[in-house]
Design an enzyme around this catalytic site. Sequence first.
Site, PDB file in Angstrom:
ATOM      1  N   VAL A 294       0.755  18.494  52.929  1.00 21.98           N
ATOM      2  CA  VAL A 294       0.840  17.784  54.214  1.00 21.98           C
ATOM      3  C   VAL A 294       2.201  17.970  54.907  1.00 21.98           C
ATOM      4  CG1 VAL A 294      -0.834  16.064  53.480  1.00 21.98           C
ATOM      5  CG2 VAL A 294       1.585  15.617  53.146  1.00 21.98           C
ATOM      6  N   GLU A 295       2.246  17.604  56.164  1.00 21.85           N
ATOM      7  CA  GLU A 295       3.450  17.666  57.005  1.00 21.85           C
ATOM      8  C   GLU A 295       4.139  19.032  56.919  1.00 21.85           C
ATOM      9  OE1 GLU A 295       6.027  14.284  56.908  1.00 21.85           O
ATOM     10  OE2 GLU A 295       4.367  12.868  56.782  1.00 21.85           O
TER      11      GLU A 295
END
Length: 811
Positions: free
Chosen positions: A500-501
């Site tokens: 993620v991110e």
Amino acid sequence: MVVTTLVILAVFLILAFFRASITSWLFALMVIVPVMAIQTQISGTTLQVVYLALFLFVVFFGIPPLRRAVITAPILKIFRKVLPQISATEQEAIDAGTVWWDGELFSGHPDWNKLRAFPKCGLSKEEQSFVDNEVEQLCAMLDDWDITHTRADLSPKVWEFIRSKGFFGMIIPKQYGGLEFSAQAHSAVVTKVASRSGTAAVTVMVPNSLGPAELLLHYGTPEQKDKYLHRLAQGKEVPCFALTGPFAGSDAGAIPDFGVVGYGEFNGQQNVLGVRITWEKRYITLAPIATLLGLAFKLYDPEHLLGGEANRGITLALIPTDTPGVRIGRRHFPLNSAFLNGPTQGDAVFIPMEYLIGGTTRIGQGWRMLMECLAAGRSISLPASSVGGMKLAARTCGAYGRVRKQFKVPVGKFEGVEEPMARIGGHTYMVDSARRFTALAIDLHEKPSVISAIIKYHATERGRIVINDAMDVHGGKGICLGPDNYLGRFYQQMPIGITVEGANILTRTLMIFGQGAIRSHPYVLKEIAATMDQNNKRALLQFDAALFEHISFSLSNAARSFVYGWTGGRGIPVPEGAETSRYYQQLTRFSAAFALSSDIAMAVLGGTLKRREKISARLGDVLSLMYLCSATLKRFEDDGRPADDLPLLHWSMQDALYKIQEAFDGVIQNFPNKIVRGLLSVLIFPAGQRLSLPSDHLGHQVSTLLMTPGAARDRLSDGMYLPKDEQDAVGALEAALTSTLACEPLQAVLEEARKAKKLKALDEVARIAEARDAGIITADQALQLERDYALRRKVIMVDDFDPQQLQANQA
Ligand SMILES: Cc1cc2nc3c(=O)[nH]c(=O)nc-3n(C[C@H](O)[C@H](O)[C@H](O)COP(=O)(O)OP(=O)(O)OC[C@H]3O[C@@H](n4cnc5c(N)ncnc54)[C@H](O)[C@@H]3O)c2cc1C
């Protein structure tokens, strides 16, 4: 002749080393060229040609207006042609955020006094009290097996506690009813919760990270702030933010979701100006139960109802999920984690203009808004949750390694096991240092975009190394899931943080150096800005200044890299400290080499560097590792240079410095140009590659530190949740460690008696009773040994189940 040549080379080296001005270089040439010409006894005509060339050179370079017209202007023209096209989204990513310690590392000469002068990392009284009370209480309520296996959710009691105690409002100012915590406190809270339950940590961190609250605080209209921030702070609204979709993952700027400006009906009112949005998003954390949906989409105004262009770019909206047409509720199942994550869709859902975050003035600025907010969130949440798990792994591996015996030896004392134990200790120490240092940057009001990518990548990658090692140290104890397994879920969930991110491969290969080379470099951004400036006169002036400073910067780094390469950095003035000064020197040496190789890579590969992801990744590794080393040195100073921590400091620094050397070697070996390969090799490693990995002895010291109760072990795991209840798996492990160490002299007495055939019982419990009855140990000692046995047994045993309990389709 040889002597003259050597003297001339030495003069050039000195001029470059000290970044001499153009005038000094020209003056030196005016002396050196005639001396060389006379020494080589060239003919009269050639001599005249040489003098003429020298004259022209001095005139063109020495008189600035002439230099700009004859030399700089054509170079600027070439730059304008060859400079890679930077897309609008890339430009916004570059413009977003600030440059902090990364700028020093790019300078070739970091100012270590500046590093030491940054304030110490710490919490206010109020923040510390929250961590010691509310967070402690929350952790005590969390039963991760119940969360992940039984309910696939947090319990209603935990949800209520999180909401009512303000966990969702850590970043919201007090005026809106939030806790208004520093980044340091925010990070400390997530670290502690993550050491207990990954699901709870994600649930707490998402509303405080990139999401509606952060966006509203920075860009919301006063009405939007008043309407939502109080409710968000009190947990009355559950927010989520939806950017990712099936066809736009890493390339999030390519979202196909769209909104069309038009009139519609809203709340019974006709002809309301608004937007009809169609979206399909996935992977959205908290979406299944969200009451407020943050949404990114591309806005179009084909009828020009807002005035201006039809295509208005990425725009953000905040939509109550009870708005007709919003679809939420279904869940994904991310690697046995139970945090709520799922898809959302909408088909021509009509919203009024006031749902756009920041109102109509922020139309088209969505990408920039997201980039700016991402730097802060990415700097805190994922590093903190990773460190929470790493601390848990370090603390439990130390205890388990000491308590669990095989071949009559604690498993942590085997040389083979010392290797992973050293990695666990060293990486945890370094990443925790970087977590604290990066949170400090946020508290100093920085938005460090490059650093946020560095810390996100390395905290999660090293977290993955540590959990893999911790699983190995625990053997089958780590494998068998159940209420007593404190590592298995962390192991399963680790790839979530990696993905993620900014998924890690992309973060390493594209973002860290790709963004850093432009954003954190002292001159490149100025040169790019000049090439883009439409005002030719101003562009030429700015480009000329930046270019010649850049050249002098590169020459200086080449000279310094070469000289320091010979001395291994010795002689560089750095802050005093017997244990640390060599590390500062080696980092300064590598910073010069890094600045040099970055310049060469950009000059030789130009726009293709972006596609040379492996070269870019290795340069990014050098930058990242220098950052992690800086943070580690800072932490050692802040902690008061504790001698007990030296094994952790030395192991982590030596490991990172060796890896910097390896990364440089990778750049050199794979650089797609033979001449540059040779040049870099001579300038960076003139005396060869002399650094080595931490020694086995140092690894042994780190492993021993993990297994020995004391201040260094406590500092390493400081901030994690340590249950006191001996019925709890981690609580029992802690108690078992203390008990094992305390009982070892008694165990030796029993063993001696057994060898002397004074004890005949075949099992441990019976032998304790026999020893007590024979007067070999006292009744109290027998009780102590019985408790020790019970604790060790609890630690060693794993869960087992009735087969029906594990059936996949149980209710
Ligand atoms: C559990 C979970 C929670 C999430 N929560 C949210 C949320 O709340 N809101 C939200 O908007 N999004 C959320 N996301 C989305 C997340 O940020 C994206 O998954 C992520 O950006 C990667 O997109 P992708 O999974 O489609 O991978 P892809 O983009 O398909 O990438 C696949 C692989 O290719 C690599 N790659 C892609 N491009 C390049 C390149 N140019 N160079 C090198 N490598 C490259 C990637 O690094 C990755 O390893 C979540 C995702 C998950 C799994």
